[in-house]
Design an enzyme around this catalytic site. Structure first.
Site, PDB file in Angstrom:
ATOM      1  N   GLY A  62       0.744  -1.215  -0.202  1.00  0.00           N
ATOM      2  CA  GLY A  62       0.119   0.174  -0.233  1.00  0.00           C
ATOM      3  C   GLY A  62       0.818   1.169  -0.030  1.00  0.00           C
ATOM      4  O   GLY A  62       0.722   2.211  -0.755  1.00  0.00           O
ATOM      5  N   ASP A  63       1.978   1.141   0.635  1.00  0.00           N
ATOM      6  CA  ASP A  63       2.798   2.452   0.630  1.00  0.00           C
ATOM      7  C   ASP A  63       3.391   2.483  -0.653  1.00  0.00           C
ATOM      8  O   ASP A  63       3.336   3.854  -1.107  1.00  0.00           O
ATOM      9  CB  ASP A  63       3.846   2.093   1.731  1.00  0.00           C
ATOM     10  N   ALA A  64       3.716   1.686  -1.461  1.00  0.00           N
ATOM     11  CA  ALA A  64       4.197   1.770  -2.666  1.00  0.00           C
ATOM     12  C   ALA A  64       3.165   2.229  -3.606  1.00  0.00           C
ATOM     13  O   ALA A  64       3.456   3.363  -4.430  1.00  0.00           O
ATOM     14  CB  ALA A  64       5.081   0.372  -3.127  1.00  0.00           C
TER      15      ALA A  64
END
Length: 123
Positions: free
Chosen positions: A10-12
């Site tokens: 999700g961060d990416a």
């Protein structure tokens, strides 16, 4: 997948989405892009977004459960952010990660809501 693996994905995806949003705003200076991106990608911003999504009942109970998986699995935090904010940001990233894998349209919808909310809050 566990909550932290989802948060990693999700961060990416969230970071890429923010970068594409900024580039689509016709920003080209890398330093300006980086400064503007931080407004959206900081742990504080992500915590603000997830709180907004929950307060306004924008996310479902199942999505809240995914958020909690990420939040509850996150580590002790970082030096520049308090633990609760860090946990909420990790939960937000886990939610985006799961949605990216299973319902990219919904992930994009929540990211857009978050962008609009941060833009309105920070001008």
């Amino acid at each position: 997948m566990n909550g932290l693996t989802l948060a990693y994905i999700g961060d990416a995806y969230y970071e890429l989405s923010i970068r594409m949003y900024l580039i689509n705003q016709k920003m080209t200076n890398v330093n300006d892009l980086h400064k503007k991106a931080i407004r959206f990608t900081s742990g504080k911003a992500q915590a603000i977004i997830i709180n907004h999504l929950m307060d306004e009942n924008i996310i479902s109970e199942q999505e809240i459960e995914t958020f909690k998986r990420g939040r509850n699995n996150s580590g002790p935090g970082r030096k520049n952010i308090d633990a609760q904010t860090y946990h909420y940001a990790t939960g937000f990233e886990a939610l985006i990660g799961l949605l990216y894998l299973n319902n990219k349209t919904r992930a994009d919808e929540l990211i857009k809501i978050g962008i609009d909310y941060i833009e309105k809050a920070t001008g």
